[in-house]
Design a protein around this motif. Structure first.
Motif, PDB file in Angstrom:
ATOM      1  N   SER A   5       0.769  -1.204   0.120  1.00  0.00           N
ATOM      2  CA  SER A   5      -0.084   0.046   0.040  1.00  0.00           C
ATOM      3  C   SER A   5       0.911   1.140   0.142  1.00  0.00           C
ATOM      4  O   SER A   5       1.921   1.055   0.198  1.00  0.00           O
ATOM      5  CB  SER A   5      -1.014   0.073   1.083  1.00  0.00           C
ATOM      6  OG  SER A   5      -0.136  -0.039   2.438  1.00  0.00           O
ATOM      7  N   GLY A   6       0.290   2.406  -0.305  1.00  0.00           N
ATOM      8  CA  GLY A   6       0.971   3.525  -0.270  1.00  0.00           C
ATOM      9  C   GLY A   6      -0.001   4.773   0.007  1.00  0.00           C
ATOM     10  O   GLY A   6      -1.192   4.762  -0.127  1.00  0.00           O
ATOM     11  N   HIS A   7       0.523   5.934   0.324  1.00  0.00           N
ATOM     12  CA  HIS A   7      -0.298   6.993   0.788  1.00  0.00           C
ATOM     13  C   HIS A   7      -0.040   8.079   0.008  1.00  0.00           C
ATOM     14  O   HIS A   7       0.924   8.382  -0.675  1.00  0.00           O
ATOM     15  CB  HIS A   7       0.010   7.492   2.167  1.00  0.00           C
ATOM     16  CG  HIS A   7      -0.380   6.336   3.380  1.00  0.00           C
ATOM     17  ND1 HIS A   7       0.474   5.515   3.610  1.00  0.00           N
ATOM     18  CD2 HIS A   7      -1.340   6.225   3.989  1.00  0.00           C
ATOM     19  CE1 HIS A   7       0.011   4.553   4.450  1.00  0.00           C
ATOM     20  NE2 HIS A   7      -1.279   5.057   4.789  1.00  0.00           N
ATOM     21  N   PHE A   8      -1.191   8.784  -0.360  1.00  0.00           N
ATOM     22  CA  PHE A   8      -1.071  10.035  -1.112  1.00  0.00           C
ATOM     23  C   PHE A   8      -2.169  11.361  -0.630  1.00  0.00           C
ATOM     24  O   PHE A   8      -2.975  10.988   0.299  1.00  0.00           O
ATOM     25  CB  PHE A   8      -1.114  10.044  -2.574  1.00  0.00           C
ATOM     26  CG  PHE A   8      -2.515   9.348  -3.193  1.00  0.00           C
ATOM     27  CD1 PHE A   8      -3.545  10.311  -3.578  1.00  0.00           C
ATOM     28  CD2 PHE A   8      -2.926   8.332  -2.880  1.00  0.00           C
ATOM     29  CE1 PHE A   8      -4.806   9.954  -3.994  1.00  0.00           C
ATOM     30  CE2 PHE A   8      -4.188   7.618  -3.279  1.00  0.00           C
ATOM     31  CZ  PHE A   8      -5.160   8.471  -3.793  1.00  0.00           C
ATOM     32  N   GLU A  67      -5.234   6.547   1.174  1.00  0.00           N
ATOM     33  CA  GLU A  67      -4.439   5.118   1.174  1.00  0.00           C
ATOM     34  C   GLU A  67      -4.828   4.235  -0.064  1.00  0.00           C
ATOM     35  O   GLU A  67      -6.234   4.208  -0.416  1.00  0.00           O
ATOM     36  CB  GLU A  67      -4.528   4.313   2.502  1.00  0.00           C
ATOM     37  CG  GLU A  67      -3.829   3.165   2.556  1.00  0.00           C
ATOM     38  CD  GLU A  67      -3.687   2.379   3.925  1.00  0.00           C
ATOM     39  OE1 GLU A  67      -3.025   1.500   4.050  1.00  0.00           O
ATOM     40  OE2 GLU A  67      -4.870   2.753   4.652  1.00  0.00           O
ATOM     41  N   ASP A 103      -4.374   0.571  -1.763  1.00  0.00           N
ATOM     42  CA  ASP A 103      -3.894  -0.593  -1.536  1.00  0.00           C
ATOM     43  C   ASP A 103      -3.702  -1.467  -2.857  1.00  0.00           C
ATOM     44  O   ASP A 103      -4.413  -1.260  -3.810  1.00  0.00           O
ATOM     45  CB  ASP A 103      -4.878  -1.618  -0.696  1.00  0.00           C
ATOM     46  CG  ASP A 103      -5.080  -1.004   0.530  1.00  0.00           C
ATOM     47  OD1 ASP A 103      -4.189  -0.798   1.276  1.00  0.00           O
ATOM     48  OD2 ASP A 103      -6.401  -1.220   1.122  1.00  0.00           O
ATOM     49  N   HIS A 143      -2.962   2.766 -12.859  1.00  0.00           N
ATOM     50  CA  HIS A 143      -2.329   1.636 -12.242  1.00  0.00           C
ATOM     51  C   HIS A 143      -1.809   0.628 -13.009  1.00  0.00           C
ATOM     52  O   HIS A 143      -0.767   0.090 -12.269  1.00  0.00           O
ATOM     53  CB  HIS A 143      -3.487   1.133 -11.275  1.00  0.00           C
ATOM     54  CG  HIS A 143      -4.764   0.427 -12.142  1.00  0.00           C
ATOM     55  ND1 HIS A 143      -5.180   1.036 -13.226  1.00  0.00           N
ATOM     56  CD2 HIS A 143      -5.557  -0.447 -11.933  1.00  0.00           C
ATOM     57  CE1 HIS A 143      -6.143   0.511 -13.701  1.00  0.00           C
ATOM     58  NE2 HIS A 143      -6.674  -0.472 -12.898  1.00  0.00           N
ATOM     59  N   ASP A 152      -1.741   9.549  -8.955  1.00  0.00           N
ATOM     60  CA  ASP A 152      -0.720   8.807  -7.626  1.00  0.00           C
ATOM     61  C   ASP A 152      -0.775   7.269  -7.762  1.00  0.00           C
ATOM     62  O   ASP A 152       0.075   6.754  -7.309  1.00  0.00           O
ATOM     63  CB  ASP A 152      -1.095   9.365  -6.322  1.00  0.00           C
ATOM     64  CG  ASP A 152      -0.950  10.733  -6.203  1.00  0.00           C
ATOM     65  OD1 ASP A 152       0.285  11.056  -5.851  1.00  0.00           O
ATOM     66  OD2 ASP A 152      -1.795  11.626  -6.395  1.00  0.00           O
ATOM     67  N   ARG A 164       2.641   5.983  -9.303  1.00  0.00           N
ATOM     68  CA  ARG A 164       3.666   5.965  -8.516  1.00  0.00           C
ATOM     69  C   ARG A 164       3.650   4.844  -7.484  1.00  0.00           C
ATOM     70  O   ARG A 164       4.667   4.135  -7.152  1.00  0.00           O
ATOM     71  CB  ARG A 164       3.862   7.416  -7.718  1.00  0.00           C
ATOM     72  CG  ARG A 164       5.083   7.556  -6.690  1.00  0.00           C
ATOM     73  CD  ARG A 164       4.812   8.793  -5.930  1.00  0.00           C
ATOM     74  NE  ARG A 164       3.589   9.204  -5.511  1.00  0.00           N
ATOM     75  CZ  ARG A 164       3.172   8.929  -4.230  1.00  0.00           C
ATOM     76  NH1 ARG A 164       4.046   8.004  -3.511  1.00  0.00           N
ATOM     77  NH2 ARG A 164       2.115   9.348  -3.724  1.00  0.00           N
ATOM     78  N   ILE A 165       2.436   4.963  -6.969  1.00  0.00           N
ATOM     79  CA  ILE A 165       2.514   3.809  -5.844  1.00  0.00           C
ATOM     80  C   ILE A 165       2.568   2.260  -6.129  1.00  0.00           C
ATOM     81  O   ILE A 165       3.166   1.596  -5.685  1.00  0.00           O
ATOM     82  CB  ILE A 165       0.932   4.216  -4.905  1.00  0.00           C
ATOM     83  CG1 ILE A 165       0.927   5.452  -4.375  1.00  0.00           C
ATOM     84  CG2 ILE A 165       0.959   3.051  -3.925  1.00  0.00           C
ATOM     85  CD1 ILE A 165      -0.375   5.679  -3.532  1.00  0.00           C
ATOM     86  N   GLN A 222       6.059   1.762  -7.084  1.00  0.00           N
ATOM     87  CA  GLN A 222       6.887   1.482  -6.104  1.00  0.00           C
ATOM     88  C   GLN A 222       6.880   0.083  -5.385  1.00  0.00           C
ATOM     89  O   GLN A 222       7.548  -0.726  -5.093  1.00  0.00           O
ATOM     90  CB  GLN A 222       6.783   2.310  -4.899  1.00  0.00           C
ATOM     91  CG  GLN A 222       7.186   3.852  -5.418  1.00  0.00           C
ATOM     92  CD  GLN A 222       6.809   4.970  -4.450  1.00  0.00           C
ATOM     93  OE1 GLN A 222       6.081   4.744  -3.244  1.00  0.00           O
ATOM     94  NE2 GLN A 222       7.448   6.356  -4.572  1.00  0.00           N
ATOM     95  N   VAL A 223       5.391  -0.143  -5.202  1.00  0.00           N
ATOM     96  CA  VAL A 223       5.019  -1.681  -4.476  1.00  0.00           C
ATOM     97  C   VAL A 223       5.536  -2.666  -5.355  1.00  0.00           C
ATOM     98  O   VAL A 223       6.140  -3.689  -4.779  1.00  0.00           O
ATOM     99  CB  VAL A 223       3.574  -1.617  -4.148  1.00  0.00           C
ATOM    100  CG1 VAL A 223       3.089  -3.093  -3.568  1.00  0.00           C
ATOM    101  CG2 VAL A 223       3.267  -0.582  -3.197  1.00  0.00           C
TER     102      VAL A 223
END
Length: 693
Positions: A270-273, A294, A296, A326, A389, A392-393, A396-397
């Motif tokens: 998961s990531g936050h923005f 958040e 997921d 995504h 966003d 990016r998330i 990264q994940v």
């Protein structure tokens, strides 16, 4: 005194009184395409998805364990769940019951504030109300607070029906009717709607297979959720139950069509923005506010021995067939990490180019899912995710965890991952070889034309009206040379049946002389590098004999075109010639009447002979039955099959790409048992009198 501007407006007959304001659900009925895409079968099934998605949102929130979908014999659809039930108490501002509010007002629902639903497929608050607006009748039953509550609507207006079905008499009346008592702990919602055929096309219908596919897919995406589908429209009602505990790992295995070379790899994180959204303050003003979010990420992927790519993407269980941000993040992470691993393992040398997305995706089956509050979609049909966003998330994940998998494999996994890397390098080498070949396939000028196959009989024009006839056999080629218009009609003969490319590798296809000649002559490349704009001819016309062998040859050619030159088919530039089956020679033609009459089917021949007999016209017996194109002389072939003024062409179309791909794989693929079952199941439907023996 009238100004010049006012005079011009009056002269044009256009002023403010001509302006219309569509309010409430009236806008939906006037412009349904804005909300459901179309008013044909695709738009109708989208209405069903809107209702089902609301039930799935209850499951995502943890309140629903079962969904029942029924396609009724009278054309209506019903969807039931055991969630919390739509609220039935009075909403303070509108003084309407909650269920009536969400069914009659656009942008009304419980998915805006992120309190009732942290992640949902519906976010615009228009789904249920749009379905209501486009329904001749819609009934809602809500189990909640110890009672069953009823409310009905006609084209978006609340009221009471005196009888069953949409044609029953109707009386407008707001509010819900409280029904029978139920156990205190029972809750849920049941919605049944009858489409309004004042809006939908008369032949619009909901096909069974897409419903089964969607419900199976949803059951994969929400582990533990049980979904039943009942179709009461057939003589024998269909009943299916879907429930899966393995989630998208099991879904990936289901989607894969080839033997695996590695186990399913599961990536979660998961990531936050922060997102700036307008929020109502205490005074009722919209104020731009930074809201923490958040996201997921859940991804499952595996590589197989095949060459096709299957990537399915979802946002909050809603399919995004055209992907979005995504999948962009997933692709970038995949290409980056695999290039790093290929360099680290020396499979790519220092001077070698990096592998590209096309190489990495070969043989890949993947499911990419994300969950987040209030995702930004492009349009109500939710085909593309636009939340920036997410790129990016997901990048990264996926990048971090995929790198960890390759650098620290589990027992037995190291050799599998090595095989994956070798497969990707092999795909890159094949791509480079194909590119080299494609670079030599561009249209040549008169001095360079020797690079094209010697058997090609080219035309003079390079315009879009040019046509390439792929002709069965050299005998037919000789006649076609005399029958064609050399200005715009080119001929390429093939020798018998070409390679079945559905169960052959790219390398085998390129080695096959007939396949390579077709790709070379068309001059637009093959596979993912195919460029329809570079094609040397505006049309491809398949011209084979009107017999079983000719049909088989057409099927093999279409398999090649579908797999390696699909944009030509999608653009509607592939055709099948329709040569005649019979020629009737009149012995006493009337003045001005043609001596020869051509028939293109046995049924047409029978009708024509009856008509001639009725008109007292005689013909030579027996009627000639053409066994091949070579039996015609040039004038006959031109008149019946090649001359645009007289010929008939069948355009090859792809109405449903996924279904077409499934049928090609079934009929032409390497798996024999499914094809045998298909043939046995259809054997009883064959008209034995049509078998040419």
């Amino acid at each position: 005194m009238t100004t010049a501007v006012e005079e011009n407006v009056d002269a044009a007959g256009y002023s403010a009184r001509h302006l219309s304001v569509l309010e409430g659900l009236e806008a939906v009925r006037k412009r349904p395409g804005m909300y459901i895409g179309s008013t044909d079968s695709r738009g109708l099934i989208h209405c069903l998805w809107e209702i089902v998605d609301n039930c799935v949102d209850e499951a995502l929130a943890g309140y629903c364990t079962k969904i029942d979908v029924v396609l009724h014999a009278d054309g209506s659809c019903s969807v039931a769940d055991d969630g919390r039930g739509i609220p039935v108490d009075i909403e303070p501002k509108t003084k309407l019951p909650g269920v009536e509010l969400v069914m009659t007002r656009l942008h009304a629902g419980g998915k805006f504030g992120g309190v009732s639903y942290t992640a949902s497929g519906g976010l615009h608050g228009v789904g249920a109300s749009v379905v209501n607006a486009l329904s001749a009748r819609l009934d809602v039953e809500v189990d909640r607070s110890g009672n069953t509550h009823h409310i009905s609507f006609r084209r978006g207006i609340a009221g009471i029906f005196d009888g069953d079905g949409p044609k029953a008499s109707f009386k407008k009346k707001s509010g819900v009717v409280e029904g029978a008592k139920i156990p205190r702990g029972r809750a849920g919602t049941r919605i049944r709607f009858w489409p309004d055929f004042q809006i939908f096309l008369k032949d619009a219908t909901i096909a069974t297979e897409p419903v089964l596919d969607r419900m199976r897919q949803t059951a994969f995406l929400v582990p533990g959720l049980e979904i039943t589908v009942t179709d009461e429209r057939a003589e024998t009602p269909l009943y299916e139950v879907f429930r899966f505990e393995g989630g998208i790992s099991e879904f990936t295995g289901f989607l894969a069509r080839d033997p695996e070379i590695c186990d399913v790899l599961r990536i979660q994180g998961s990531g936050h923005f922060t997102e700036t959204v307008p929020v109502l303050d205490d005074l009722g003003h919209l104020v731009p506010t930074d809201v923490p979010r958040e996201l997921d990420v859940d991804v499952a992927l595996r590589w197989g021995t095949g060459y096709d790519t299957v990537v399915r993407s979802f946002v909050n269980v809603i399919a995004t067939p055209k992907h979005g941000t995504h999948v962009q993040g997933f692709d970038r992470a995949l290409v980056r990490v695999l290039n790093e691993q290929l360099r680290a393992t020396k499979l790519l040398r220092v001077n070698d180019d990096n592998v590209i997305k096309e190489d990495v995706l070969e043989g890949l089956t993947a499911v990419v899912t994300v969950r987040l509050p209030e995702p930004q979609f492009e349009g109500q049909t939710k085909e593309i995710l636009g939340t920036s966003d997410a790129t990016r998330i997901v990048n990264q994940v996926v990048g971090k965890q995929l790198k960890e998998i390759f650098e620290n494999p589990t027992r037995g996994q190291k050799q599998q991952l090595r095989t994956v890397l070798e497969k990707i390098v092999g795909a890159a080498k094949t791509r480079i070889a194909a590119r080299t070949q494609r670079d030599t396939q561009r249209r040549k000028n008169a001095l360079e034309s020797s690079a094209l196959p010697a058997k090609l009989v080219d035309c003079r024009t390079t315009e879009d009206r040019s046509e390439l006839f792929i002709v069965e056999g050299d005998s037919a080629l000789g006649t076609a040379k005399l029958a064609r218009d050399s200005e715009f009609q080119a001929l390429l003969p093939i020798r018998g049946k070409i390679l079945n490319v559905q169960k052959s590798s790219v390398a085998d296809m390129l080695k096959n002389a007939e396949c390579a000649a077709i790709i070379q002559v068309l001059g637009a490349g093959s596979g993912r590098t195919f460029d329809v704009e570079a094609a040397r001819y505006g049309k491809i016309i398949l011209m084979a004999d009107a017999d079983v062998d000719g049909a088989h040859i057409r099927t093999l050619l279409l398999t090649l075109l579908f797999r390696y030159m699909r944009p030509m088919v999608e653009a509607g530039r592939v055709y099948a010639a329709v040569p005649p089956l019979h020629r009737i020679q009149l012995t006493n033609p009337k003045r001005g009447q043609d001596k020869y009459i051509y028939c293109y089917s046995d049924a047409e021949l029978r009708r024509k002979l009856v008509e001639l007999e009725r008109r007292n016209l005689r013909w030579k017996d027996p009627v000639q039955r053409y066994k091949g194109l070579g039996e015609m002389d040039a004038d006959q072939l031109a008149e019946t099959t090649m001359d645009p003024r007289h010929r008939t062409l069948r355009r090859i179309r792809i109405e449903d790409a996924s279904e077409a791909e499934r049928m090609f794989d079934l009929l032409m693929g390497s798996e024999v048992p499914p094809r045998r079952d298909f043939i046995i199941a259809g054997a009883a439907e064959i008209d034995e009198t049509r078998i040419d023996t």
